[in-house]
Design a protein around this motif. Structure first.
Motif, PDB file in Angstrom:
ATOM      1  N   LEU A  51       0.860  -1.178   0.000  1.00  0.00           N
ATOM      2  CA  LEU A  51       0.000   0.000   0.000  1.00  0.00           C
ATOM      3  C   LEU A  51       0.897   1.228   0.000  1.00  0.00           C
ATOM      4  O   LEU A  51       2.019   1.185   0.525  1.00  0.00           O
ATOM      5  CB  LEU A  51      -0.906   0.047   1.235  1.00  0.00           C
ATOM      6  N   ARG A  52       0.370   2.317  -0.544  1.00  0.00           N
ATOM      7  CA  ARG A  52       1.091   3.588  -0.503  1.00  0.00           C
ATOM      8  C   ARG A  52       0.196   4.627   0.151  1.00  0.00           C
ATOM      9  O   ARG A  52      -0.895   4.919  -0.352  1.00  0.00           O
ATOM     10  CB  ARG A  52       1.495   4.042  -1.909  1.00  0.00           C
ATOM     11  N   LEU A  53       0.652   5.169   1.250  1.00  0.00           N
ATOM     12  CA  LEU A  53      -0.074   6.215   1.945  1.00  0.00           C
ATOM     13  C   LEU A  53       0.455   7.577   1.510  1.00  0.00           C
ATOM     14  O   LEU A  53       1.660   7.733   1.278  1.00  0.00           O
ATOM     15  CB  LEU A  53       0.085   6.074   3.460  1.00  0.00           C
ATOM     16  N   SER A  54      -0.441   8.535   1.425  1.00  0.00           N
ATOM     17  CA  SER A  54      -0.054   9.905   1.096  1.00  0.00           C
ATOM     18  C   SER A  54      -0.591  10.853   2.153  1.00  0.00           C
ATOM     19  O   SER A  54      -1.606  10.576   2.786  1.00  0.00           O
ATOM     20  CB  SER A  54      -0.613  10.307  -0.267  1.00  0.00           C
ATOM     21  N   CYS A  55       0.096  11.957   2.331  1.00  0.00           N
ATOM     22  CA  CYS A  55      -0.316  12.992   3.280  1.00  0.00           C
ATOM     23  C   CYS A  55      -0.135  14.341   2.591  1.00  0.00           C
ATOM     24  O   CYS A  55       0.974  14.669   2.166  1.00  0.00           O
ATOM     25  CB  CYS A  55       0.535  12.912   4.535  1.00  0.00           C
ATOM     26  N   THR A  56      -1.218  15.079   2.490  1.00  0.00           N
ATOM     27  CA  THR A  56      -1.172  16.404   1.883  1.00  0.00           C
ATOM     28  C   THR A  56      -1.279  17.453   2.973  1.00  0.00           C
ATOM     29  O   THR A  56      -2.183  17.395   3.809  1.00  0.00           O
ATOM     30  CB  THR A  56      -2.318  16.584   0.882  1.00  0.00           C
ATOM     31  N   ALA A  57      -0.355  18.392   2.957  1.00  0.00           N
ATOM     32  CA  ALA A  57      -0.319  19.434   3.974  1.00  0.00           C
ATOM     33  C   ALA A  57      -0.840  20.754   3.418  1.00  0.00           C
ATOM     34  O   ALA A  57      -0.532  21.115   2.281  1.00  0.00           O
ATOM     35  CB  ALA A  57       1.096  19.619   4.488  1.00  0.00           C
ATOM     36  N   SER A  58      -1.608  21.441   4.232  1.00  0.00           N
ATOM     37  CA  SER A  58      -2.032  22.806   3.904  1.00  0.00           C
ATOM     38  C   SER A  58      -1.816  23.673   5.135  1.00  0.00           C
ATOM     39  O   SER A  58      -1.926  23.204   6.267  1.00  0.00           O
ATOM     40  CB  SER A  58      -3.493  22.842   3.458  1.00  0.00           C
ATOM     41  N   GLY A  59      -1.471  24.923   4.902  1.00  0.00           N
ATOM     42  CA  GLY A  59      -1.170  25.811   6.022  1.00  0.00           C
ATOM     43  C   GLY A  59       0.132  25.470   6.718  1.00  0.00           C
ATOM     44  O   GLY A  59       0.418  25.987   7.813  1.00  0.00           O
ATOM     45  N   TYR A  60       0.905  24.638   6.078  1.00  0.00           N
ATOM     46  CA  TYR A  60       2.178  24.188   6.677  1.00  0.00           C
ATOM     47  C   TYR A  60       3.124  23.826   5.552  1.00  0.00           C
ATOM     48  O   TYR A  60       2.714  23.188   4.579  1.00  0.00           O
ATOM     49  CB  TYR A  60       1.946  22.964   7.558  1.00  0.00           C
ATOM     50  N   GLN A 117       9.274  12.657   0.898  1.00  0.00           N
ATOM     51  CA  GLN A 117       8.515  13.898   0.876  1.00  0.00           C
ATOM     52  C   GLN A 117       8.805  14.668  -0.394  1.00  0.00           C
ATOM     53  O   GLN A 117       9.908  14.599  -0.933  1.00  0.00           O
ATOM     54  CB  GLN A 117       8.798  14.762   2.111  1.00  0.00           C
ATOM     55  N   ASP A 118       7.790  15.337  -0.876  1.00  0.00           N
ATOM     56  CA  ASP A 118       7.897  16.163  -2.065  1.00  0.00           C
ATOM     57  C   ASP A 118       7.577  17.594  -1.630  1.00  0.00           C
ATOM     58  O   ASP A 118       6.418  17.942  -1.448  1.00  0.00           O
ATOM     59  CB  ASP A 118       6.909  15.678  -3.135  1.00  0.00           C
ATOM     60  N   THR A 119       8.620  18.386  -1.453  1.00  0.00           N
ATOM     61  CA  THR A 119       8.399  19.729  -0.933  1.00  0.00           C
ATOM     62  C   THR A 119       7.718  20.625  -1.969  1.00  0.00           C
ATOM     63  O   THR A 119       7.033  21.569  -1.601  1.00  0.00           O
ATOM     64  CB  THR A 119       9.726  20.356  -0.479  1.00  0.00           C
ATOM     65  N   ALA A 120       7.893  20.320  -3.251  1.00  0.00           N
ATOM     66  CA  ALA A 120       7.227  21.109  -4.290  1.00  0.00           C
ATOM     67  C   ALA A 120       5.710  20.903  -4.235  1.00  0.00           C
ATOM     68  O   ALA A 120       4.940  21.841  -4.431  1.00  0.00           O
ATOM     69  CB  ALA A 120       7.769  20.735  -5.661  1.00  0.00           C
ATOM     70  N   GLU A 121       5.296  19.651  -3.975  1.00  0.00           N
ATOM     71  CA  GLU A 121       3.876  19.330  -3.889  1.00  0.00           C
ATOM     72  C   GLU A 121       3.348  19.421  -2.456  1.00  0.00           C
ATOM     73  O   GLU A 121       2.149  19.309  -2.236  1.00  0.00           O
ATOM     74  CB  GLU A 121       3.626  17.918  -4.424  1.00  0.00           C
TER      75      GLU A 121
END
Length: 123
Positions: A18-27, A71-75
């Motif tokens: 499985l591949r988990l993703s985490c999208t950050a906003s305001g951070y 981590q993908d700092t651009a995304e």
């Protein structure tokens, strides 16, 4: 307002991936240590993977060689690739942002948390 939103959980048989993703906003990712923390039924939270602001990674012995954090700092996203899953990996997985630039294995050292995504591994 900081928000961390996980996705990608689900049910899989032992040996699967499985591949988990985490999208950050305001951070802004890369500002501090980021980590994946899991909580199995009836147990406390366990830090399983950490990544520093410079991209250095480290893993709990229970997942070493099977999980990969990135981590993908651009995304502004964090990911956890989980391979060779075992039934004991069944847990809620949380994306978390640390208080500090350096990483620790202490749950209280994570400041912001996502709502979690469920991973179920059957034998």
């Amino acid at each position: 307002q900081v928000q961390l939103v996980e996705s990608g959980g689900g049910s899989v048989q032992a040996g699967g991936s499985l591949r988990l993703s985490c999208t950050a906003s305001g951070y802004i990712l890369g500002r501090s240590c980021m980590g994946w923390v899991r909580q199995a039924p009836g147990k406390g939270r366990e830090v399983v993977a950490i990544i520093t602001n410079s991209g250095a990674t480290n893993y709990a012995s229970s997942v070493e060689g099977r999980f990969t954090v990135s981590q993908d700092t651009a995304e502004n996203t964090l990911a956890l690739q989980m391979n060779s899953l075992k039934p004991e990996d069944t847990a809620i997985y949380f994306c978390a942002a640390g208080w500090y630039v350096f990483c620790t294995w202490h749950v209280p050292d994570f400041r912001y948390w996502g709502q979690g995504t469920q991973v179920n591994v059957s034998s």
